[in-house]
Write an enzyme that holds these catalytic residues in place. Structure first.
Site, PDB file in Angstrom:
ATOM      1  N   PRO A 125       0.842  -1.300   0.062  1.00 13.64           N
ATOM      2  CA  PRO A 125       0.068  -0.043  -0.138  1.00 13.64           C
ATOM      3  C   PRO A 125       0.870   1.274   0.167  1.00 13.64           C
ATOM      4  O   PRO A 125       1.809   1.218   0.656  1.00 13.64           O
ATOM      5  CB  PRO A 125      -0.826  -0.276   1.372  1.00 13.64           C
ATOM      6  CG  PRO A 125      -0.129  -1.076   2.097  1.00 13.64           C
ATOM      7  CD  PRO A 125       0.777  -1.968   1.200  1.00 13.64           C
ATOM      8  N   ASN A 126       0.281   2.199  -0.831  1.00 13.34           N
ATOM      9  CA  ASN A 126       0.708   3.665  -0.883  1.00 13.34           C
ATOM     10  C   ASN A 126       2.235   3.897  -1.849  1.00 13.34           C
ATOM     11  O   ASN A 126       2.522   4.749  -1.749  1.00 13.34           O
ATOM     12  CB  ASN A 126       1.164   4.109   0.708  1.00 13.34           C
ATOM     13  CG  ASN A 126      -0.469   4.382   1.282  1.00 13.34           C
ATOM     14  OD1 ASN A 126      -1.272   4.725   0.668  1.00 13.34           O
ATOM     15  ND2 ASN A 126      -0.556   3.567   2.518  1.00 13.34           N
ATOM     16  N   ARG A 154       4.858  10.913  -2.192  1.00 10.61           N
ATOM     17  CA  ARG A 154       4.879  10.673  -0.783  1.00 10.61           C
ATOM     18  C   ARG A 154       5.932  10.909  -0.012  1.00 10.61           C
ATOM     19  O   ARG A 154       6.972  10.256  -0.199  1.00 10.61           O
ATOM     20  CB  ARG A 154       4.331   9.297  -0.718  1.00 10.61           C
ATOM     21  CG  ARG A 154       4.161   8.632   0.656  1.00 10.61           C
ATOM     22  CD  ARG A 154       4.253   6.919   0.345  1.00 10.61           C
ATOM     23  NE  ARG A 154       3.835   6.691   1.862  1.00 10.61           N
ATOM     24  CZ  ARG A 154       3.987   5.214   2.367  1.00 10.61           C
ATOM     25  NH1 ARG A 154       4.389   4.602   1.342  1.00 10.61           N
ATOM     26  NH2 ARG A 154       3.786   4.824   3.393  1.00 10.61           N
ATOM     27  N   TYR A 212      11.214   8.926   1.651  1.00 10.63           N
ATOM     28  CA  TYR A 212      11.110   7.592   0.513  1.00 10.63           C
ATOM     29  C   TYR A 212      11.705   8.043  -0.643  1.00 10.63           C
ATOM     30  O   TYR A 212      11.932   7.336  -1.688  1.00 10.63           O
ATOM     31  CB  TYR A 212       9.622   7.453   0.181  1.00 10.63           C
ATOM     32  CG  TYR A 212       9.130   6.802   1.704  1.00 10.63           C
ATOM     33  CD1 TYR A 212       9.370   5.828   1.991  1.00 10.63           C
ATOM     34  CD2 TYR A 212       7.834   7.244   1.882  1.00 10.63           C
ATOM     35  CE1 TYR A 212       8.828   5.270   3.205  1.00 10.63           C
ATOM     36  CE2 TYR A 212       7.489   6.996   3.317  1.00 10.63           C
ATOM     37  CZ  TYR A 212       7.897   5.796   3.872  1.00 10.63           C
ATOM     38  OH  TYR A 212       7.144   5.384   4.897  1.00 10.63           O
ATOM     39  N   ASN A 257       8.163  -5.446  -0.351  1.00  8.98           N
ATOM     40  CA  ASN A 257       8.097  -4.307   0.108  1.00  8.98           C
ATOM     41  C   ASN A 257       6.414  -4.315   0.530  1.00  8.98           C
ATOM     42  O   ASN A 257       5.687  -3.826  -0.371  1.00  8.98           O
ATOM     43  CB  ASN A 257       8.472  -3.144  -0.388  1.00  8.98           C
ATOM     44  CG  ASN A 257       8.225  -1.910   0.267  1.00  8.98           C
ATOM     45  OD1 ASN A 257       7.833  -2.039   1.510  1.00  8.98           O
ATOM     46  ND2 ASN A 257       8.899  -0.590   0.022  1.00  8.98           N
ATOM     47  N   ALA A 267       2.823  -0.752   4.888  1.00  7.11           N
ATOM     48  CA  ALA A 267       2.368  -0.773   6.181  1.00  7.11           C
ATOM     49  C   ALA A 267       2.097  -2.019   6.738  1.00  7.11           C
ATOM     50  O   ALA A 267       1.853  -2.500   8.072  1.00  7.11           O
ATOM     51  CB  ALA A 267       1.397   0.332   6.577  1.00  7.11           C
ATOM     52  N   GLU A 281      12.717  -9.367   2.010  1.00  5.93           N
ATOM     53  CA  GLU A 281      11.735  -8.149   2.622  1.00  5.93           C
ATOM     54  C   GLU A 281      12.751  -6.866   2.306  1.00  5.93           C
ATOM     55  O   GLU A 281      13.999  -6.903   2.719  1.00  5.93           O
ATOM     56  CB  GLU A 281      11.761  -8.283   4.299  1.00  5.93           C
ATOM     57  CG  GLU A 281      10.842  -7.262   4.839  1.00  5.93           C
ATOM     58  CD  GLU A 281      10.802  -7.089   6.292  1.00  5.93           C
ATOM     59  OE1 GLU A 281      11.049  -8.361   6.950  1.00  5.93           O
ATOM     60  OE2 GLU A 281      10.270  -6.271   6.859  1.00  5.93           O
ATOM     61  N   HIS A 330      12.787  -2.581   2.167  1.00  2.00           N
ATOM     62  CA  HIS A 330      12.138  -1.280   2.645  1.00  2.00           C
ATOM     63  C   HIS A 330      13.152  -0.095   2.252  1.00  2.00           C
ATOM     64  O   HIS A 330      14.213  -0.306   2.309  1.00  2.00           O
ATOM     65  CB  HIS A 330      11.933  -1.232   4.206  1.00  2.00           C
ATOM     66  CG  HIS A 330      11.065  -1.981   4.731  1.00  2.00           C
ATOM     67  ND1 HIS A 330       9.812  -2.247   4.495  1.00  2.00           N
ATOM     68  CD2 HIS A 330      11.196  -3.365   5.483  1.00  2.00           C
ATOM     69  CE1 HIS A 330       9.133  -3.109   5.150  1.00  2.00           C
ATOM     70  NE2 HIS A 330      10.143  -3.931   5.529  1.00  2.00           N
ATOM     71  N   SER A 347      12.935   3.031   3.483  1.00  2.00           N
ATOM     72  CA  SER A 347      13.388   3.565   4.659  1.00  2.00           C
ATOM     73  C   SER A 347      13.951   2.680   5.568  1.00  2.00           C
ATOM     74  O   SER A 347      13.959   1.060   5.534  1.00  2.00           O
ATOM     75  CB  SER A 347      12.199   4.256   5.442  1.00  2.00           C
ATOM     76  OG  SER A 347      11.285   3.409   5.801  1.00  2.00           O
ATOM     77  N   ARG A 384      12.797   4.201  12.994  1.00  2.00           N
ATOM     78  CA  ARG A 384      11.527   5.611  12.756  1.00  2.00           C
ATOM     79  C   ARG A 384      10.588   5.049  14.062  1.00  2.00           C
ATOM     80  O   ARG A 384      10.831   4.598  14.997  1.00  2.00           O
ATOM     81  CB  ARG A 384      10.596   5.045  11.496  1.00  2.00           C
ATOM     82  CG  ARG A 384      11.764   5.628  10.458  1.00  2.00           C
ATOM     83  CD  ARG A 384      10.814   5.361   9.105  1.00  2.00           C
ATOM     84  NE  ARG A 384       9.803   6.030   8.903  1.00  2.00           N
ATOM     85  CZ  ARG A 384       8.925   5.957   8.047  1.00  2.00           C
ATOM     86  NH1 ARG A 384       9.044   4.981   7.067  1.00  2.00           N
ATOM     87  NH2 ARG A 384       7.949   6.764   7.984  1.00  2.00           N
ATOM     88  N   ARG A 387       6.721   1.104  13.826  1.00  2.00           N
ATOM     89  CA  ARG A 387       7.335   0.175  12.751  1.00  2.00           C
ATOM     90  C   ARG A 387       8.334  -0.735  13.182  1.00  2.00           C
ATOM     91  O   ARG A 387       9.016  -1.482  12.344  1.00  2.00           O
ATOM     92  CB  ARG A 387       7.991   1.513  11.872  1.00  2.00           C
ATOM     93  CG  ARG A 387       6.779   2.312  11.304  1.00  2.00           C
ATOM     94  CD  ARG A 387       7.432   3.375  10.238  1.00  2.00           C
ATOM     95  NE  ARG A 387       6.664   4.499  10.092  1.00  2.00           N
ATOM     96  CZ  ARG A 387       5.610   4.495   9.173  1.00  2.00           C
ATOM     97  NH1 ARG A 387       5.185   3.592   8.478  1.00  2.00           N
ATOM     98  NH2 ARG A 387       4.700   5.584   9.211  1.00  2.00           N
TER      99      ARG A 387
HETATM  100  C1  DQA Z   1       8.015   1.077   3.955  1.00  2.00           C
HETATM  101  C2  DQA Z   1       8.150   1.302   5.488  1.00  2.00           C
HETATM  102  C3  DQA Z   1       6.685   1.202   6.060  1.00  2.00           C
HETATM  103  O1  DQA Z   1       7.097   1.359   7.501  1.00  2.00           O
HETATM  104  C4  DQA Z   1       5.763   1.941   5.727  1.00  2.00           C
HETATM  105  O2  DQA Z   1       4.669   1.762   6.095  1.00  2.00           O
HETATM  106  C5  DQA Z   1       5.893   2.061   3.992  1.00  2.00           C
HETATM  107  C6  DQA Z   1       7.124   2.012   3.327  1.00  2.00           C
HETATM  108  C7  DQA Z   1       9.471   1.448   3.301  1.00  2.00           C
HETATM  109  O3  DQA Z   1       9.843   0.813   2.084  1.00  2.00           O
HETATM  110  O4  DQA Z   1      10.298   2.197   3.887  1.00  2.00           O
HETATM  111  O5  DQA Z   1       4.672   2.122   3.592  1.00  2.00           O
HETATM  112  O6  DQA Z   1       7.902  -0.285   3.792  1.00  2.00           O
END
Ligand code: DQA
Length: 149
Positions: free
Chosen positions: A10-11, A18, A23, A75, A78, A99, A101, A103, A108, A112
């Site tokens: 998501p997102n 964003r 990011y 990835n 959330a 996995e 990410h 960030s 953080r 998270r």
């Molecule tokens: C993320 C880190 C997650 O905590 C966050 O909710 C994201 C992006 C990252 O790629 O840094 O949506 O997965």
């Protein structure tokens, strides 16, 4: 040719717009474009997808196994911090899941810090911005050369 699925949660379709201070300024399409070029150089076939819906990610993890993918780069956004369903999906397939990410969630907010995915992932790469995806692809290629796990 060895297949790698790149699954984004998501997102992540909002990358570039964003929170660029966290990011980065690159869009997901731009990152995936660079990843495709690297995959080609490594002799890998990439299938990259994004969804804001948890069930799509579950289905795609199953599909990765059914298609005999070498690895999945995941990835989960959330959902990383909330989804027992994704954890169970990873446990239901033999395919190694890396996995990823952008960030570094460990640096953080405390919500998270827990990942449901890390304990069942083959490995975790986080905190390098778009480079996290490139490093994860290199790791997947190296796994392939080692003959899998
Ligand atoms: C993320 C880190 C997650 O905590 C966050 O909710 C994201 C992006 C990252 O790629 O840094 O949506 O997965």
């Amino acid at each position: 040719m060895s297949l790698i699925l790149v699954l984004n949660g998501p997102n992540l379709n909002r990358l570039g717009l964003r929170q660029p201070e966290i990011y980065g300024a690159e869009t997901l399409d731009q990152i995936i474009g660079r990843l495709h070029a690297r995959a080609e150089a490594l002799g890998l076939t990439l299938d990259a997808r994004q969804s804001n819906h948890e069930g799509h990610l579950v289905d795609w993890l199953h599909e990765a196994a059914d298609r005999g993918a070498l690895a999945v780069l995941l990835n989960a956004g959330a959902f990383t911090h909330t989804s027992v369903a994704l954890r169970d999906a990873i446990l239901s397939i033999p395919t190694p899941v890396i996995e990823v990410h952008l960030s570094n969630p460990a640096a953080r907010e405390s919500f998270r810090h827990r990942s449901h995915i890390s304990p069942v992932a083959r490995g975790v790469i986080q905190g390098f911005g778009a480079l996290s995806y490139m490093l994860a692809l290199d790791a997947a290629a190296a796994l392939g050369q080692e003959g899998g796990q």
